[in-house]
Design a protein around this motif. Structure first.
Motif, mmCIF file in Angstrom:
data_model
loop_
_atom_site.group_PDB
_atom_site.id
_atom_site.type_symbol
_atom_site.label_atom_id
_atom_site.label_comp_id
_atom_site.label_asym_id
_atom_site.label_seq_id
_atom_site.Cartn_x
_atom_site.Cartn_y
_atom_site.Cartn_z
ATOM 1 N N LEU A 130 54.409 -3.919 -12.028
ATOM 2 C CA LEU A 130 54.190 -5.252 -12.951
ATOM 3 C C LEU A 130 54.206 -4.767 -14.216
ATOM 4 C CD1 LEU A 130 51.911 -7.713 -11.005
ATOM 5 C CD2 LEU A 130 54.390 -7.801 -11.168
ATOM 6 N N PHE A 131 54.911 -5.693 -15.255
ATOM 7 C CA PHE A 131 54.780 -5.499 -16.544
ATOM 8 C C PHE A 131 53.632 -6.171 -17.059
ATOM 9 C CE2 PHE A 131 59.073 -3.874 -15.692
ATOM 10 C CZ PHE A 131 59.301 -2.900 -16.685
ATOM 11 N N SER A 132 52.987 -5.785 -18.062
ATOM 12 C CA SER A 132 51.569 -6.419 -18.791
ATOM 13 C C SER A 132 52.206 -7.543 -19.405
ATOM 14 C CB SER A 132 51.190 -5.430 -19.819
ATOM 15 O OG SER A 132 50.122 -6.196 -20.670
ATOM 16 N N PRO A 133 51.344 -8.848 -19.234
ATOM 17 C CA PRO A 133 51.854 -10.020 -19.525
ATOM 18 C C PRO A 133 51.787 -10.154 -21.414
ATOM 19 C CG PRO A 133 49.446 -10.174 -18.789
ATOM 20 C CD PRO A 133 50.098 -8.902 -18.438
ATOM 21 N N GLY A 134 50.991 -9.301 -21.888
ATOM 22 C CA GLY A 134 51.208 -8.924 -23.459
ATOM 23 C C GLY A 134 52.585 -8.376 -23.742
ATOM 24 N N GLU A 135 52.689 -8.170 -25.154
ATOM 25 C CA GLU A 135 53.894 -7.483 -25.510
ATOM 26 C C GLU A 135 53.932 -6.111 -25.216
ATOM 27 O OE1 GLU A 135 55.974 -6.680 -29.774
ATOM 28 O OE2 GLU A 135 55.055 -8.308 -29.372
ATOM 29 N N VAL A 136 55.074 -5.821 -24.462
ATOM 30 C CA VAL A 136 55.334 -4.591 -23.990
ATOM 31 C C VAL A 136 56.302 -3.972 -24.926
ATOM 32 C CG1 VAL A 136 56.555 -3.248 -21.990
ATOM 33 C CG2 VAL A 136 55.102 -5.234 -21.361
ATOM 34 N N LYS A 137 55.680 -2.596 -25.382
ATOM 35 C CA LYS A 137 56.653 -1.703 -26.153
ATOM 36 C C LYS A 137 57.563 -0.866 -25.225
ATOM 37 C CE LYS A 137 56.471 2.078 -29.416
ATOM 38 N NZ LYS A 137 55.772 3.230 -29.946
ATOM 39 N N ALA A 138 58.977 -1.410 -25.649
ATOM 40 C CA ALA A 138 60.035 -0.781 -24.593
ATOM 41 C C ALA A 138 61.138 -0.072 -25.977
ATOM 42 C CB ALA A 138 60.952 -1.911 -24.161
ATOM 43 N N GLY A 177 70.253 9.271 -16.656
ATOM 44 C CA GLY A 177 69.426 9.573 -15.464
ATOM 45 C C GLY A 177 68.400 8.492 -14.853
ATOM 46 N N ASN A 178 68.075 7.395 -15.705
ATOM 47 C CA ASN A 178 67.377 6.536 -15.169
ATOM 48 C C ASN A 178 65.730 6.908 -15.021
ATOM 49 O OD1 ASN A 178 67.269 3.742 -14.433
ATOM 50 N ND2 ASN A 178 67.047 3.989 -12.126
ATOM 51 N N ILE A 179 65.440 7.805 -15.938
ATOM 52 C CA ILE A 179 63.939 8.269 -16.153
ATOM 53 C C ILE A 179 63.375 7.880 -17.310
ATOM 54 C CG2 ILE A 179 62.572 10.382 -16.276
ATOM 55 C CD1 ILE A 179 64.131 10.433 -13.692
ATOM 56 N N TYR A 180 62.096 7.250 -16.819
ATOM 57 C CA TYR A 180 61.262 6.621 -18.098
ATOM 58 C C TYR A 180 59.820 7.164 -18.212
ATOM 59 C CZ TYR A 180 65.166 3.657 -18.322
ATOM 60 O OH TYR A 180 66.561 2.971 -18.555
ATOM 61 N N ASP A 181 59.342 7.252 -19.354
ATOM 62 C CA ASP A 181 57.938 7.664 -19.382
ATOM 63 C C ASP A 181 57.219 6.231 -19.738
ATOM 64 O OD1 ASP A 181 55.605 8.374 -20.903
ATOM 65 O OD2 ASP A 181 56.513 9.600 -22.266
ATOM 66 N N ILE A 182 56.341 6.030 -18.972
ATOM 67 C CA ILE A 182 55.462 4.918 -19.173
ATOM 68 C C ILE A 182 53.918 5.252 -19.206
ATOM 69 C CG2 ILE A 182 57.151 3.564 -17.702
ATOM 70 C CD1 ILE A 182 55.060 3.872 -15.333
ATOM 71 N N THR A 183 53.153 4.220 -19.772
ATOM 72 C CA THR A 183 51.921 4.124 -19.764
ATOM 73 C C THR A 183 51.160 2.872 -19.126
ATOM 74 O OG1 THR A 183 51.798 3.159 -21.921
ATOM 75 C CG2 THR A 183 51.647 5.483 -21.841
ATOM 76 N N LEU A 184 50.318 2.680 -18.631
ATOM 77 C CA LEU A 184 49.694 1.537 -17.629
ATOM 78 C C LEU A 184 48.609 1.084 -18.738
ATOM 79 C CD1 LEU A 184 50.020 3.019 -14.297
ATOM 80 C CD2 LEU A 184 51.572 1.694 -15.503
ATOM 81 N N ASP A 185 48.264 -0.293 -18.396
ATOM 82 C CA ASP A 185 47.071 -0.964 -18.883
ATOM 83 C C ASP A 185 46.034 -0.672 -17.894
ATOM 84 O OD1 ASP A 185 47.122 -2.836 -17.033
ATOM 85 O OD2 ASP A 185 48.113 -4.480 -18.538
ATOM 86 N N GLY A 186 44.741 -1.104 -18.320
ATOM 87 C CA GLY A 186 43.571 -1.281 -17.369
ATOM 88 C C GLY A 186 43.805 -1.610 -16.055
#
Length: 199
Positions: A130-138, A177-186
């Protein structure tokens, strides 16, 4: 006494000759006659190395199919050098299906050495994010080492176009290539997502 000495000398000579003759076989001298000691005792200048001179398959070092190299090699050795190390909290993924409004499925991506250096590929089963409900940096890639910040909805559209209709992707964007670097919230929801460019 002389006859005993002669007999011992003769037996010793026969034993030496026998050892020399039995050390060479038909496979050691291609085209030679195993019964003719003169033919097998002369090395041929055109003879190929024999199969018996090479180690048997069980004596050769085993190969690690995942690395494609001898398993005796040190980790990270080879043309690519050591695998990339991600900053703490970052993770590489390969998106498996086009994202929907606030979710996506993706596989964990691991680096593999290719002629174009390290390139990430998805491994294992896809996970639900799921994406964070706050502002996601994309961020979307515009080439090697360059990115443009976009609203997350624009990133979802970009991913969908790359997965379903590449002709819809317009410059300066490309599909990479459809590869993404992500970080997750708590709570384990995506809070940053950045497209990774590769050749």
């Amino acid at each position: 006494m002389k006859s005993t000495r002669r007999l011992l000398c003769t037996l010793g000579l026969v034993a030496l000759l026998g050892t020399g003759v039995t050390a060479c076989g038909p496979e050691d001298a291609p085209g030679g006659d195993a019964a003719d000691p003169g033919a097998s005792a002369q090395p041929s200048t055109s003879a190929q190395p024999s199969q018996s001179a090479q180690p048997s398959p069980s004596a050769r070092p085993s190969r690690d199919p995942a690395q494609g190299d001898d398993s005796s090699r040190a980790p990270g050795s080879g043309d690519c050098g050591r695998p990339p190390k991600l900053p703490a909290g970052h993770k590489m993924i390969e998106i498996a299906t086009p994202p929907k409004q606030d979710s996506m499925t993706a596989k964990d991506a691991e680096p593999s050495c290719t002629p174009n250096d390290w390139i990430y590929h998805g491994q294992g089963a896809a996970k639900y994010y799921l994406f964070s409900p706050g502002e996601v940096k994309a961020e979307v890639s515009t080439g090697p080492g360059s990115f443009t910040s976009v609203v997350v909805g624009e990133l979802w559209n970009h991913v969908s176009d790359c997965m379903t209709d590449m002709s819809a992707v317009k410059a300066p964007y490309t599909c990479s290539g459809n590869i993404y670097d992500i970080t997750l919230d708590g709570e384990g929801k995506v809070k940053t997502i950045k497209e990774i460019w590769h050749p």
